[in-house]
Enzyme design. Structure first.
Site, mmCIF file in Angstrom:
data_model
loop_
_atom_site.group_PDB
_atom_site.id
_atom_site.type_symbol
_atom_site.label_atom_id
_atom_site.label_comp_id
_atom_site.label_asym_id
_atom_site.label_seq_id
_atom_site.Cartn_x
_atom_site.Cartn_y
_atom_site.Cartn_z
ATOM 1 N N ASN A 184 37.021 33.324 45.561
ATOM 2 C CA ASN A 184 36.753 32.708 44.240
ATOM 3 C C ASN A 184 36.770 33.962 43.042
ATOM 4 O O ASN A 184 36.966 33.447 41.808
ATOM 5 C CB ASN A 184 35.496 32.131 44.411
ATOM 6 C CG ASN A 184 34.784 31.692 42.959
ATOM 7 O OD1 ASN A 184 35.666 30.651 42.288
ATOM 8 N ND2 ASN A 184 33.886 32.352 42.383
ATOM 9 N N VAL A 204 34.760 43.529 43.192
ATOM 10 C CA VAL A 204 35.954 43.260 44.010
ATOM 11 C C VAL A 204 37.043 44.283 43.464
ATOM 12 O O VAL A 204 38.230 44.648 44.282
ATOM 13 C CB VAL A 204 36.601 41.771 44.339
ATOM 14 C CG1 VAL A 204 35.622 41.205 44.860
ATOM 15 C CG2 VAL A 204 37.079 41.293 42.868
ATOM 16 N N TYR A 221 47.606 36.582 32.309
ATOM 17 C CA TYR A 221 46.358 35.611 33.082
ATOM 18 C C TYR A 221 47.529 34.865 34.028
ATOM 19 O O TYR A 221 47.071 34.761 35.135
ATOM 20 C CB TYR A 221 45.633 34.849 32.286
ATOM 21 C CG TYR A 221 44.747 34.017 33.182
ATOM 22 C CD1 TYR A 221 43.975 34.615 34.102
ATOM 23 C CD2 TYR A 221 44.743 32.852 33.110
ATOM 24 C CE1 TYR A 221 43.235 33.857 34.806
ATOM 25 C CE2 TYR A 221 44.247 31.852 34.058
ATOM 26 C CZ TYR A 221 43.190 32.245 34.917
ATOM 27 O OH TYR A 221 42.537 31.419 35.549
#
Length: 252
Positions: free
Chosen positions: A87, A61, A153
């Site tokens: 996801n 992706v 993150y």
């Protein structure tokens, strides 16, 4: 006519659990991920167990070209997508900002933000053409709060939270539902990937309490997807009972 769900990152963890859950409910599936062997094995298992059609597409992706080429290359019948589960995502490293690894940063940003955008850009246009659809974005408790050494993150998952809200605003006029699911501690490959294969360190993350498992999150995703068409659950946080915040976990 069977409904269709597209699930990214379907080779393990929450994505794989979602594939089983939606197949159980009679959905035909488009499964994507980077490990074709796992995708093919999963497709065969789901077809045999649930008698559903499964299309697999292996790509990263992070690559806009791969996303566009592989998704637009699907036959027309597979573009009648009812549900997109964004996801695919990961964490790399757990370092203070001054010691952060540049490659880790880019991997998280490219996967968690850009990857979600690339897939959503293609599929949302199909949904507009079809006149319906539901996009479900996998966020994290890290998108609701920040914890020490989680810096980049957490930033990427805060971005998912913001993008989810923006998508909802942009797509509401087209009757497209948009949801974000924000899990707390889920015992999957997540920590093993974060710690780059250090299984002992990954195991310690979940010691002393009962974390969520992939099926817990998949069932929650199915719940929001299965609500009546006039119901949109915009934002949902799911945590283990033993976890109150990202860092407040009761361990026995």
């Amino acid at each position: 006519m069977a409904k269709i769900a597209l699930i990214t990152g379907a080779t393990a963890g929450i994505g794989e659990a979602c594939a089983h859950t939606f197949a159980r409910e009679g959905y035909n599936l488009i499964l994507t991920g980077r490990r074709m062997d796992r995708l093919e094995a999963l497709a065969q298992k789901l077809n045999k167990k649930y008698n559903v059609e499964v299309a697999v597409s292996s790509f990263d992706v992070r690559s806009r070209e791969q996303v566009i080429q592989n998704l637009e290359g699907l036959p027309a019948k597979w573009k009648k997508i009812n549900v997109l589960v964004n996801n695919a995502g990961l964490s790399q490293g757990l370092d203070p900002i001054q010691n952060g690894n540049y490659d880790d940063w880019e991997t998280m940003i490219d996967t968690n933000i850009k990857g979600l955008l690339y897939v959503s850009r293609v599929v949302s246009n199909w949904m507009i053409t079809n006149g319906h659809g539901h996009i479900i974005n996998l966020g994290s408790i890290a998108g609701k709060e920040v914890y020490p050494n989680g810096n980049v993150y957490c930033a990427t998952k805060h971005a998912v939270d913001a993008l989810n809200k923006g998508m909802r605003m942009d797509l509401v006029q087209h009757g497209i539902r948009v949801t974000a699911i924000h899990p707390g501690a889920v015992e999957t490959e997540f920590s093993e990937v974060r710690f780059k294969g250090d299984k002992d360190r990954a195991k310690k993350v979940y010691e002393g309490f009962e974390p969520l498992v992939a099926d817990d999150v998949a069932e929650t995703i199915w719940f929001v997807a299965s609500r009546p068409a006039h119901v949109n659950i915009s934002d949902l946080v799911i945590m283990p009972t033993a976890q109150a915040t990202a860092t407040n976990i009761v361990r026995k």
